[in-house]
Design a protein around this motif. Structure first.
Motif, PDB file in Angstrom:
ATOM      1  N   TRP A  44       0.802  -1.144   0.018  1.00  0.00           N
ATOM      2  CA  TRP A  44      -0.079  -0.048  -0.022  1.00  0.00           C
ATOM      3  C   TRP A  44       0.898   1.092   0.034  1.00  0.00           C
ATOM      4  CZ3 TRP A  44      -1.677  -4.633   1.781  1.00  0.00           C
ATOM      5  CH2 TRP A  44      -3.018  -5.067   1.398  1.00  0.00           C
ATOM      6  N   LYS A  45       2.184   1.077  -0.412  1.00  0.00           N
ATOM      7  CA  LYS A  45       2.966   2.482  -0.578  1.00  0.00           C
ATOM      8  C   LYS A  45       2.269   3.164  -1.730  1.00  0.00           C
ATOM      9  CE  LYS A  45       7.505   1.083   0.903  1.00  0.00           C
ATOM     10  NZ  LYS A  45       8.977   0.925   0.298  1.00  0.00           N
ATOM     11  N   GLY A  46       2.223   4.675  -1.551  1.00  0.00           N
ATOM     12  CA  GLY A  46       1.738   5.354  -2.538  1.00  0.00           C
ATOM     13  C   GLY A  46       0.321   5.569  -2.579  1.00  0.00           C
ATOM     14  N   LEU A  47      -0.269   4.826  -1.389  1.00  0.00           N
ATOM     15  CA  LEU A  47      -2.045   4.749  -1.484  1.00  0.00           C
ATOM     16  C   LEU A  47      -2.559   6.243  -1.133  1.00  0.00           C
ATOM     17  CD1 LEU A  47      -4.337   3.065  -1.264  1.00  0.00           C
ATOM     18  CD2 LEU A  47      -4.017   2.852   1.259  1.00  0.00           C
ATOM     19  N   SER A  48      -1.977   7.132  -0.407  1.00  0.00           N
ATOM     20  CA  SER A  48      -2.405   8.354  -0.126  1.00  0.00           C
ATOM     21  C   SER A  48      -2.535   9.098  -1.672  1.00  0.00           C
ATOM     22  CB  SER A  48      -1.549   9.219   0.813  1.00  0.00           C
ATOM     23  OG  SER A  48      -0.287   9.311   0.554  1.00  0.00           O
ATOM     24  N   PRO A  49      -1.370   9.211  -2.333  1.00  0.00           N
ATOM     25  CA  PRO A  49      -1.669   9.882  -3.558  1.00  0.00           C
ATOM     26  C   PRO A  49      -2.550   9.099  -4.347  1.00  0.00           C
ATOM     27  CG  PRO A  49       0.590   9.184  -3.645  1.00  0.00           C
ATOM     28  CD  PRO A  49      -0.038   8.878  -2.121  1.00  0.00           C
ATOM     29  N   ALA A  50      -2.564   7.913  -4.399  1.00  0.00           N
ATOM     30  CA  ALA A  50      -3.176   7.102  -5.350  1.00  0.00           C
ATOM     31  C   ALA A  50      -4.663   7.302  -4.970  1.00  0.00           C
ATOM     32  CB  ALA A  50      -3.122   5.604  -5.104  1.00  0.00           C
ATOM     33  N   LEU A  51      -5.240   7.480  -3.821  1.00  0.00           N
ATOM     34  CA  LEU A  51      -6.495   7.908  -3.288  1.00  0.00           C
ATOM     35  C   LEU A  51      -6.815   9.355  -3.741  1.00  0.00           C
ATOM     36  CD1 LEU A  51      -6.848   6.212   0.170  1.00  0.00           C
ATOM     37  CD2 LEU A  51      -8.058   5.682  -1.998  1.00  0.00           C
ATOM     38  N   ILE A  52      -5.908  10.170  -3.742  1.00  0.00           N
ATOM     39  CA  ILE A  52      -5.967  11.584  -4.064  1.00  0.00           C
ATOM     40  C   ILE A  52      -6.278  11.589  -5.425  1.00  0.00           C
ATOM     41  CG2 ILE A  52      -4.688  14.011  -4.483  1.00  0.00           C
ATOM     42  CD1 ILE A  52      -3.554  13.368  -1.464  1.00  0.00           C
ATOM     43  N   ARG A  53      -5.442  10.687  -6.248  1.00  0.00           N
ATOM     44  CA  ARG A  53      -5.589  10.771  -7.833  1.00  0.00           C
ATOM     45  C   ARG A  53      -7.010  10.037  -8.155  1.00  0.00           C
ATOM     46  NH1 ARG A  53      -5.062   6.501 -11.455  1.00  0.00           N
ATOM     47  NH2 ARG A  53      -4.306   6.967 -13.575  1.00  0.00           N
ATOM     48  N   SER A  54      -7.528   9.220  -7.243  1.00  0.00           N
ATOM     49  CA  SER A  54      -8.938   8.622  -7.548  1.00  0.00           C
ATOM     50  C   SER A  54      -9.756   9.777  -7.451  1.00  0.00           C
ATOM     51  CB  SER A  54      -9.037   7.559  -6.466  1.00  0.00           C
ATOM     52  OG  SER A  54      -8.539   6.433  -6.649  1.00  0.00           O
ATOM     53  N   PHE A  55      -9.610  10.757  -6.698  1.00  0.00           N
ATOM     54  CA  PHE A  55     -10.798  11.814  -6.718  1.00  0.00           C
ATOM     55  C   PHE A  55     -10.476  12.861  -7.316  1.00  0.00           C
ATOM     56  CE2 PHE A  55     -11.683   9.367  -2.699  1.00  0.00           C
ATOM     57  CZ  PHE A  55     -13.145   9.434  -2.710  1.00  0.00           C
ATOM     58  N   THR A  56      -9.590  13.126  -7.935  1.00  0.00           N
ATOM     59  CA  THR A  56      -9.193  14.130  -9.156  1.00  0.00           C
ATOM     60  C   THR A  56      -9.230  13.281 -10.558  1.00  0.00           C
ATOM     61  OG1 THR A  56      -6.748  13.547  -8.824  1.00  0.00           O
ATOM     62  CG2 THR A  56      -7.599  15.300  -7.592  1.00  0.00           C
ATOM     63  N   TYR A  57      -8.104  12.527 -10.808  1.00  0.00           N
ATOM     64  CA  TYR A  57      -8.061  11.766 -12.122  1.00  0.00           C
ATOM     65  C   TYR A  57      -9.390  11.227 -12.779  1.00  0.00           C
ATOM     66  CZ  TYR A  57      -6.617   8.755 -15.980  1.00  0.00           C
ATOM     67  OH  TYR A  57      -6.595   7.903 -17.108  1.00  0.00           O
ATOM     68  N   GLY A  80     -10.974  12.097 -25.043  1.00  0.00           N
ATOM     69  CA  GLY A  80     -10.984  13.708 -24.426  1.00  0.00           C
ATOM     70  C   GLY A  80     -10.955  13.741 -22.951  1.00  0.00           C
ATOM     71  N   ALA A  81     -11.582  12.914 -22.597  1.00  0.00           N
ATOM     72  CA  ALA A  81     -11.801  12.649 -21.032  1.00  0.00           C
ATOM     73  C   ALA A  81     -10.779  12.155 -20.479  1.00  0.00           C
ATOM     74  CB  ALA A  81     -12.827  11.708 -20.503  1.00  0.00           C
ATOM     75  N   GLY A  82      -9.917  11.101 -21.148  1.00  0.00           N
ATOM     76  CA  GLY A  82      -8.662  10.721 -20.412  1.00  0.00           C
ATOM     77  C   GLY A  82      -7.419  11.681 -20.533  1.00  0.00           C
ATOM     78  N   ALA A  83      -7.409  12.353 -21.803  1.00  0.00           N
ATOM     79  CA  ALA A  83      -6.230  13.257 -22.024  1.00  0.00           C
ATOM     80  C   ALA A  83      -6.591  14.404 -20.825  1.00  0.00           C
ATOM     81  CB  ALA A  83      -6.351  13.896 -23.345  1.00  0.00           C
ATOM     82  N   PHE A  84      -7.760  15.107 -20.722  1.00  0.00           N
ATOM     83  CA  PHE A  84      -8.238  16.360 -19.880  1.00  0.00           C
ATOM     84  C   PHE A  84      -7.984  16.025 -18.366  1.00  0.00           C
ATOM     85  CE2 PHE A  84     -11.454  18.240 -17.122  1.00  0.00           C
ATOM     86  CZ  PHE A  84     -10.988  19.026 -16.997  1.00  0.00           C
ATOM     87  N   ALA A  85      -8.157  14.435 -17.915  1.00  0.00           N
ATOM     88  CA  ALA A  85      -7.965  14.454 -16.685  1.00  0.00           C
ATOM     89  C   ALA A  85      -6.512  14.140 -16.283  1.00  0.00           C
ATOM     90  CB  ALA A  85      -9.146  13.057 -16.257  1.00  0.00           C
ATOM     91  N   SER A  86      -5.704  13.754 -17.341  1.00  0.00           N
ATOM     92  CA  SER A  86      -4.506  13.365 -16.910  1.00  0.00           C
ATOM     93  C   SER A  86      -3.669  14.476 -16.780  1.00  0.00           C
ATOM     94  CB  SER A  86      -3.673  12.120 -17.751  1.00  0.00           C
ATOM     95  OG  SER A  86      -4.113  12.913 -19.244  1.00  0.00           O
ATOM     96  N   LEU A  87      -3.960  15.539 -17.741  1.00  0.00           N
ATOM     97  CA  LEU A  87      -3.478  16.505 -17.511  1.00  0.00           C
ATOM     98  C   LEU A  87      -3.553  17.521 -16.336  1.00  0.00           C
ATOM     99  CD1 LEU A  87      -2.117  18.970 -19.145  1.00  0.00           C
ATOM    100  CD2 LEU A  87      -3.888  20.035 -19.785  1.00  0.00           C
TER     101      LEU A  87
END
Length: 305
Positions: free
Chosen positions: A71-84, A117-124
């Motif tokens: 579960w290393k990197g879980l905190s940014p992974a969860l933040i990524r879930s609620f953003t990306y 479009g959705a993938g590119a926008f979210a990843s940016l």
């Protein structure tokens, strides 16, 4: 708040809940995938020690770093879930509706374009979080960062804001391809299944469609995932004879990473970590779509189409 804004917020929240739940369950496989992708081969043995396959990697992680290493990197992974992930899922419907209003009726073509479009926008938008996640997951016994905020401030201090933008191009390319394949294959698979069961939406239908889409997505987008991980993780290294102020990188661009990986390690190197990625994608993808569809229903929204 207008009805369209409320609907958009509900979709955004549903995406975060679904992705966050799926991320917690699949994170160990994601860590193993990143470790395998960052194995650079014999030509770069000075930068990485050889590793074995998925099971060996997981066993080695547990033995040397403990059970929590999964579960290393879980905190940014969860933040990524609620953003990306939230942006990706909610903006997919937005792009799709816009194209429908513009006259694009074909659902499959619409899903391909809207997904890209959705993938590119979210990843940016979410690239800084992805950089931190990859760096934290790549750490072994000696940690570069103590947590998400420490990683954020350390990277901006040592590499400036450019460090958080590292790998943004392959990240956008990978995310556009990933979302394009994922959304189009999921919606088409689900619609195909629904034709034979009298249009009755169910968890079994969502599970079956997600299995098909996870396989297609992983096989199609994995090479970009490898390149993205390598570009995001690489730190500046000192070339022999260079001064201490010179920053030299293994890879200079997306194309350079593709080329060097292919030339030095062969075509199959672009599919390093594909087994844990497929396993992780299957676990994450099935949970994601099942929970997302059910959460949409709970919030009074229509199922994905």
């Amino acid at each position: 708040m207008s009805s369209s804004t409320t609907e958009g917020f509900k979709k955004f929240l549903a995406g975060g809940i679904a992705s966050g739940s799926a991320t917690i369950c699949s994170n160990p496989l994601d860590v193993a995938k990143v470790r395998l992708q960052l194995h650079l081969g014999e030509q770069y043995k000075n930068f990485s020690k050889p590793r074995v396959g998925l099971i060996g990697t997981l066993i080695h992680m547990i033995k040397t770093e403990g059970i929590t290493s999964g579960w290393k990197g879980l905190s940014p992974a969860l933040i990524r879930s609620f953003t990306y992930s939230s942006l990706r899922l909610s903006s997919f419907d937005f792009f799709k509706q816009m194209l429908e209003k513009g006259g694009l009726i074909n659902n499959f073509i619409n899903s391909i374009i809207s997904g890209a479009g959705a993938g590119a926008f979210a990843s940016l938008v979410a690239n800084p979080v992805e950089v931190i996640k990859v760096r934290m997951q790549a750490d072994k016994i000696t940690r570069r960062y103590t947590g998400f905020l420490n990683a954020f401030f350390t990277i901006t201090k040592e590499e400036r804001l450019g460090g958080l933008c590292k790998g943004v191009v392959p990240h956008m390319q990978r995310s556009a391809i990933w979302a394009m394949i994922q959304f189009s294959t999921y919606t088409e698979s689900k619609n195909f299944i629904l034709k034979y069961i009298k249009n009755k939406e169910s968890i079994l239908v969502h599970f079956s469609a997600s299995l098909i889409c996870c396989f297609c997505t992983c096989m199609g987008a994995h090479p970009w995932d490898v390149v993205k991980s390598r570009l995001m993780n690489q730190n500046s290294i000192l070339k022999k004879g260079a001064s201490s102020t010179q920053n030299v990188y293994i890879y200079k661009s997306t194309f350079d990473c593709f080329l060097k990986t292919f030339q030095k390690e062969g075509f199959l190197a672009l599919y390093k970590g594909v087994i844990p990625n497929y396993m992780r994608s299957t676990v994450h993808g099935t949970l994601l779509f099942i929970i997302y569809e059910q959460t949409r229903k709970l919030f009074g929204l229509n199922y994905m189409k």
